[in-house]
Each structure stands twice: as C-alpha cells, then as structure tokens.
Design an enzyme around this catalytic site. Structure first.
Site, PDB file in Angstrom:
ATOM      1  N   THR A   1       1.960   1.463  11.887  1.00 43.92           N
ATOM      2  CA  THR A   1       1.725   0.535  12.996  1.00 43.92           C
ATOM      3  C   THR A   1       2.925   0.467  13.933  1.00 43.92           C
ATOM      4  OG1 THR A   1       1.421  -1.813  13.559  1.00 43.92           O
ATOM      5  CG2 THR A   1       2.483  -1.351  11.470  1.00 43.92           C
TER       6      THR A   1
ATOM      7  N   TYR B   1       3.951  -7.848   6.942  1.00 42.21           N
ATOM      8  CA  TYR B   1       3.017  -6.735   7.185  1.00 42.21           C
ATOM      9  C   TYR B   1       3.771  -5.533   7.746  1.00 42.21           C
ATOM     10  CZ  TYR B   1      -0.129  -3.840   9.949  1.00 42.21           C
ATOM     11  OH  TYR B   1      -0.766  -2.764  10.532  1.00 42.21           O
TER      12      TYR B   1
END
Length: 277
Positions: A117, A141
C-alpha cells in the site's frame, strides 16, 4: 502459467484472478472468507477455503501442484480497526505472510507478487511520490505492510527468490462485465460510499475537513481503477518470469482528485440527489 492467489475472494484479489483467467492462466485461490466473499470467486478458479497460516493444507497443495508464482492479497485493510487491534494486524498481515512465504519457497515457488500500500509513505507533501521515498506509516496497518515487505526482501537476499512489491494508491471501480466489485458492508472508500449514497443505501456522504492546503480545501487522492490494477499484476507476472528481477512499484496515475471534485462529478451523474455534509 499456474498462479496461486491468496485472498482471491476479496475485492482486488478477485479482479486479478479474473484477469489471469481471461489471459489464459490457471488460478488456484486460497481464502478463509473472513473478509472475502464466496460469490466473488471466479467459477473457473480452483478454490481452497483456508487461512494462509494453515501449513498442512498449503504444503499438501504445493506438493500436489506446480505453481509458477504466488500473488499474495490476503490481509486486513481497515485502518481504524488496526489502531484498535494492532496485534490482529501484525499477526495476520505480517506473521502469517511470513509463514506462507517460507512454505512457498520450501516447495519450489520462486516468484512472489505482494500486495502492499502507498499508505506506508504517510502524509507526503510531494505531488509525486517515488518508490525510494522515506517510509512513514501512520498506523499499524501501514506498519504491518512495511514489515512484510522487509521480510520478502530479506528472503530474496537469503534464498535467491524474485519479488514484485506493488504499492497501491486509492483503488476504485469494478469489473466492466460486472463479475466482481467492492461489496464490503464496512467500506470506507470515498467512491464506494458515494455510490451507496447515490442509490439510497446511505442518507448522505460526509466530508471530513475543508481547510486542507489544497485548491478547494479537501484532501486529494490518486484513484486507480481496479481493472488497471489487475493489468499491472499480469504485467508484473510476465516481468518476473521473463527477467527474474525483483522490484518495487507504485500503482497510480500520478494525478489526484479532491474529495469535493469526486462528489461534484457523482452529483452531476445522479442529477443532484447526493446529500453532502
């Protein structure tokens, strides 16, 4: 080619599986359906319901079948949840990925494509973010993805495997043949939320903050269509097999749109029905 796809019942994993099958490749999907949806699994794919840390099931599969590559999508992605339950994210996104990679390497898979990401860059003030930018993840995350990237890079150095790490910007859209799409009930993606509001599934769309340092005061994001992202995975697979060379790539268009711009276009499409707070 024969490709093993983890998380193939999820939003991005299912689209990539469809693109692989459309291109004539064979696909085996592993997904424990904790966040994935069975109806998104392509009918032509083989499916095994299991977590990626289930060494016994996956070892048996790897010994029965030869795979040219692993594409790893299985991971939790909710930022707010990662802040509340960081241990859940490091367990699933990092530790389980490490177990899977080791298992694949031990059973002859030398090519790994990892779904990462662009959130690992944190809040960059640069218009274009390059792959060598400093990594400043702002939440568990993002940190769990950084740690998994590092594990993969170390395995490359130790075991001479090949990898492509793809760092996604904001993924949006759905398969043009409507075979898959984003059906999560807890979605936080702007375009998905706006679509729900446009057809009456939500009462309104909220804009959080209008005083950012942008042309209209709302945040700007680079939105990439999920089908284009799926194509990138196919190109990455070809690149790995042909060149046997590891690399990291950002996936986006290099052009951003503000929250306000996205909602204005959506409102135009649905003739002003959208309630914006």
């Amino acid at each position: 080619m024969n490709v093993l796809v983890t998380g193939g019942a999820g939003y991005i994993g299912s689209h990539v599986s469809l693109s692989l099958l459309d291109a004539g490749h064979a696909v085996t999907i592993i997904d424990d359906l904790s966040t994935g949806h069975k109806q998104l699994i392509p009918k032509k794919a083989d499916f095994i319901e299991a977590n990626v840390n289930d060494t016994a099931i996956i070892t048996k599969l790897l010994q029965q079948k030869y795979f040219d590559a692993l594409m790893h999508f299985a991971g939790y992605i909710q930022v707010e949840e990662s802040i509340k339950h960081p241990e859940k994210y490091f367990e699933n996104n990092t530790k389980n990925a490490s177990t899977l990679f080791n298992n694949c390497i031990n059973n002859g898979i030398k090519n790994i494509i990892f779904s990462s990401t662009a959130s690992i860059y944190g809040n960059s003030n640069k218009e274009l973010i390059k792959e060598d930018a400093i990594l400043r993840p702002l939440n568990p995350y993002g940190e769990s993805k950084v740690q998994t990237e590092n594990i993969l890079i170390q395995m490359h150095q130790k075991y001479n495997i090949n990898y492509v790490i793809l760092r996604y910007f904001n993924v949006a859209g759905a398969d043009k043949k409507l075979r898959s799409g984003q059906i999560s009930k807890k979605s936080t993606h702007l375009i998905k939320v706006a679509s729900e509001a446009a057809i009456g599934k939500r009462e309104s769309v909220s804009i959080y903050g209008n005083n950012y340092n942008t042309h209209d005061g709302t945040t700007i994001r680079d939105y990439i269509h999920v089908t284009d992202l799926a194509d990138i995975h196919l190109k990455s697979l070809e690149y790995l097999i042909e060149n046997q060379h590891s690399t990291i790539m950002n996936c986006g268009y290099g052009k951003g749109y503000s929250v306000k711009q996205v909602l204005e276009v959506m409102n135009k499409i649905c003739k002003g029905r959208l309630k914006i707070k």
